[in-house]
Design a protein around this motif. Structure first.
Motif, mmCIF file in Angstrom:
data_model
loop_
_atom_site.group_PDB
_atom_site.id
_atom_site.type_symbol
_atom_site.label_atom_id
_atom_site.label_comp_id
_atom_site.label_asym_id
_atom_site.label_seq_id
_atom_site.Cartn_x
_atom_site.Cartn_y
_atom_site.Cartn_z
ATOM 1 N N GLY A 57 0.828 -1.193 0.000
ATOM 2 C CA GLY A 57 0.000 0.000 0.000
ATOM 3 C C GLY A 57 0.862 1.243 0.000
ATOM 4 N N VAL A 58 0.510 2.177 -0.867
ATOM 5 C CA VAL A 58 1.284 3.409 -1.007
ATOM 6 C C VAL A 58 1.170 4.233 0.268
ATOM 7 N N LEU A 59 2.305 4.675 0.772
ATOM 8 C CA LEU A 59 2.310 5.524 1.961
ATOM 9 C C LEU A 59 1.639 6.857 1.645
ATOM 10 N N PRO A 60 0.875 7.422 2.587
ATOM 11 C CA PRO A 60 0.133 8.652 2.307
ATOM 12 C C PRO A 60 0.964 9.917 2.473
ATOM 13 N N PHE A 61 2.282 9.772 2.493
ATOM 14 C CA PHE A 61 3.187 10.911 2.622
ATOM 15 C C PHE A 61 4.413 10.636 1.743
ATOM 16 N N PRO A 62 5.160 11.661 1.354
ATOM 17 C CA PRO A 62 6.343 11.440 0.517
ATOM 18 C C PRO A 62 7.358 10.555 1.216
ATOM 19 N N SER A 63 7.999 9.687 0.444
ATOM 20 C CA SER A 63 9.004 8.806 1.031
ATOM 21 C C SER A 63 10.106 8.510 0.025
ATOM 22 N N ILE A 64 11.286 8.259 0.557
ATOM 23 C CA ILE A 64 12.441 7.860 -0.234
ATOM 24 C C ILE A 64 12.964 6.547 0.340
ATOM 25 N N LEU A 65 13.151 5.551 -0.512
ATOM 26 C CA LEU A 65 13.724 4.282 -0.091
ATOM 27 C C LEU A 65 15.143 4.194 -0.643
ATOM 28 N N VAL A 66 16.098 3.961 0.235
ATOM 29 C CA VAL A 66 17.507 3.890 -0.138
ATOM 30 C C VAL A 66 17.984 2.451 0.007
ATOM 31 N N SER A 67 18.580 1.920 -1.048
ATOM 32 C CA SER A 67 19.085 0.551 -1.003
ATOM 33 C C SER A 67 20.518 0.500 -1.514
ATOM 34 N N SER A 68 21.202 -0.570 -1.157
ATOM 35 C CA SER A 68 22.599 -0.777 -1.532
ATOM 36 C C SER A 68 22.716 -1.980 -2.465
ATOM 37 N N ARG A 69 23.651 -1.910 -3.393
ATOM 38 C CA ARG A 69 23.799 -2.990 -4.364
ATOM 39 C C ARG A 69 24.363 -4.272 -3.763
#
Length: 216
Positions: A126-138
């Motif tokens: 479910g889409v979060l109702p606020f802006p979000s950034i997900l950071v991942s590592s290779r």
């Protein structure tokens, strides 16, 4: 209606949401907590044997006890706690949480690397109702890049490739993680951009020392 206008345009509180075993003294979350007076850690309770509902309840209590707008900064399993909080509590876009930085969420659905992560399966959708950034590592041993992208798609988050930083924790030897500060500023700038500047009576203020000038 803008995110801040109903809260007197005050600066957001940063709530840190660590993952398994908490964030130690060399972790970037701890550095941020020590550097910024508006940055506070959420006590999730049993750090070593997490329970999904208990962690969600702890996070919900911390949010309810915080005055004004909130930005959540989560690491590892804390990202899943945030996603499940949103799924279970169903906050609105006008609620106290105005953004989230989600760093290195682990795989919980498909053979997680630590059996304790099973407590948070399946991943919240479910889409979060606020802006979000997900950071991942290779080269994160807890999740592959494609599975991290899958989580970003579930949650409607901007997906950021941090390069080869392992689990983006103390073992990554990144100190206070300047690039992460830049991403947090990007998130805050995006939230602030939601305002109709012509209707502001006072500007959004930032405490002295808030790293507005960091670059990624």
């Amino acid at each position: 209606m803008s995110a801040f206008r109903t809260r007197d345009l005050q600066e957001p509180t940063i709530l840190l949401v660590p993952g398994l075993d908490n964030s130690g003294p060399a972790h970037w979350q701890t550095h941020w907590e020590l550097q910024w007076p508006n940055c506070h850690r959420v006590d999730m309770g049993n750090w070593s044997l997490p329970n999904r509902n208990a962690w969600v309840n702890r996070l919900n209590l911390a949010i309810r006890q915080t005055q004004g707008p909130i930005v959540l900064v989560a690491h590892s399993l804390g990202c899943h706690a945030v996603a499940w909080w949103a799924a279970l509590e169903r906050p609105t876009s006008h609620g106290p949480v105005v953004g989230a930085l989600l760093v290195a969420p682990p795989e919980v659905d498909n053979a997680p690397s630590d059996p304790r992560l099973n407590a948070f399966a399946p991943s919240a959708r479910g889409v979060l109702p606020f802006p979000s950034i997900l950071v991942s590592s290779r080269d994160d041993t807890y999740i592959s890049p494609d599975r991290a992208y899958r989580l970003a798609s579930f949650w409607g988050s901007d997906n950021v490739d941090a390069g080869r930083l392992g689990h983006i924790n103390a073992a990554s030897d990144i100190g206070d993680w300047a690039a992460g500060k830049s991403l947090l500023m990007r998130l805050l700038d995006g939230v602030e951009a939601q305002f109709d500047r012509s209707e502001r009576s006072t500007p959004v203020t930032h405490r002295p020392g808030w790293p507005r000038d960091v670059t990624l």
